[in-house]
Design an enzyme around this catalytic site. Structure first.
Site, PDB file in Angstrom:
ATOM      1  N   SER A  92       6.437  12.726 -11.333  1.00 59.87           N
ATOM      2  CA  SER A  92       6.597  13.550 -10.136  1.00 59.87           C
ATOM      3  C   SER A  92       8.029  14.088 -10.041  1.00 59.87           C
ATOM      4  CB  SER A  92       6.192  12.746  -8.899  1.00 59.87           C
ATOM      5  OG  SER A  92       6.014  13.580  -7.785  1.00 59.87           O
ATOM      6  N   ASP A 139      -4.559  17.043  -8.974  1.00 58.69           N
ATOM      7  CA  ASP A 139      -3.176  17.080  -8.496  1.00 58.69           C
ATOM      8  C   ASP A 139      -2.786  18.525  -8.194  1.00 58.69           C
ATOM      9  OD1 ASP A 139      -0.476  16.753  -8.054  1.00 58.69           O
ATOM     10  OD2 ASP A 139      -0.010  16.036 -10.076  1.00 58.69           O
ATOM     11  N   HIS A 166      -2.663  12.804  -8.196  1.00 64.05           N
ATOM     12  CA  HIS A 166      -1.245  12.672  -8.518  1.00 64.05           C
ATOM     13  C   HIS A 166      -0.812  11.212  -8.625  1.00 64.05           C
ATOM     14  CE1 HIS A 166       2.877  14.123  -8.690  1.00 64.05           C
ATOM     15  NE2 HIS A 166       3.214  13.293  -7.723  1.00 64.05           N
TER      16      HIS A 166
END
Length: 302
Positions: A163, A244, A276
């Site tokens: 991320s 995601d 995600h």
């Protein structure tokens, strides 16, 4: 005493901003756990202070050492959390990095960088670079940390993150390609798990957290072609997840990297049906194990 204003002037994915400047985060602060020795895997861990001003630290993981003469690959890991949450010292990240260290036979350094709002962006980038430089300072065998002096193979360095940590990992590799690292330090590969880059509504949140931003074309937000072309590593592995909202950004990064003129090799892995960073929430899930195994294989066989 002035009364607090409940008028919300901005609302982002992770927090909202009130008229009087207060912030309210939608997720509670993460619980941090101390380093420990794992009797099952043999992985030992400890925390080190990189800098007091600004405050930067890291957690080092040392797998079981069967042959003291054999040097181990080194992983620098950058956690996610939208540049404003989570910690290298949380249970999820401790367990993930410890597992990777054990299975890859790698010494790992997990970075605890400064978070917004206490330390706005670019603190996360500068702190992570400071840790990478600190790690590289052990290449001569005379650094401050014995585990790195004695066990790390500085010819096999990897940078990885998820991320926001994937975003930061890219900027580190770009800086390595531009500035370089001390002699004897070679970044072999970079691993980006569900990375964030510019191209969604979250961009406005990033700009808000970075008062000195360069707008939507800021190369930390939207990787510049010249940075991609001189990326300071030989291999890149990019994970994306089908459910995601960042999936297309990860695919776009992979495609732009291949077109940039960079001479390394890149691989894209799509996690079908997953959201995600799902692998951190349920590490025993079959597809989470696949992510971890691919992550480990990339280090072991590079």
């Amino acid at each position: 005493m002035a009364s607090q204003s409940n008028e919300v002037v901005k609302e982002f994915r992770f927090f909202k901003v009130f008229k009087d400047g207060r912030l309210e985060f939608f997720m509670p602060p993460v619980e941090k756990i101390p380093p420990s020795d794992d009797p099952n895997t043999g992985v030992r861990s400890k925390d080190v202070v990189i800098s007091l001003d600004p405050p930067v630290s890291a957690r080092i993981f040392l797998p079981r050492v069967s042959d003291p003469a054999r040097k181990l690959p080194l992983l620098l890991y950058i956690h996610g959390g939208g540049f404003s949450m989570l910690s290298a010292f949380s249970r999820n990240y401790h367990d993930f990095v410890s597992t990777v260290a054990a299975e890859a036979g790698a010494i790992a350094v997990s970075v605890e960088y400064g978070l917004f709002p206490a330390r706005p962006i670019p603190a996360c980038y500068e702190d992570s670079w400071a840790v990478l430089r600190w790690v590289a300072g052990h290449a001569g065998g005379d650094g401050a940390e014995p585990w790195l002096n004695e066990h790390a193979d500085f010819g096999r360095v990897f940078i990885g993150g998820d991320s926001a940590g994937g975003n930061i990992s890219h900027t580190l590799a770009a800086r390595v390609g531009s500035i370089g690292l001390p002699r004897g330090v070679r970044v072999v590969g970079v691993i980006l798990v569900h990375p964030y880059f510019g191209g969604t509504d979250d961009d406005q949140m990033w700009l808000y957290m970075c008062p000195t931003n360069g707008g939507l074309s800021d190369p930390r937000l939207k990787p510049a072609k010249e940075d991609l072309a001189r990326l300071g590593c030989e291999k890149v592995l990019v994970f994306v997840a089908e459910k995601d909202h960042l999936m297309e950004l990860g695919i776009g990064y992979y495609e732009e990297l291949k077109k940039s003129g960079w001479t390394g090799s890149a691989e894209l892995v799509k996690n079908l049906g997953e959201e995600h960073c799902f692998h951190l929430r349920d590490p025993e899930h079959e597809k989470a194990v696949e992510v971890k195994d691919k992550f480990v294989s990339f280090i072991k066989h590079s």
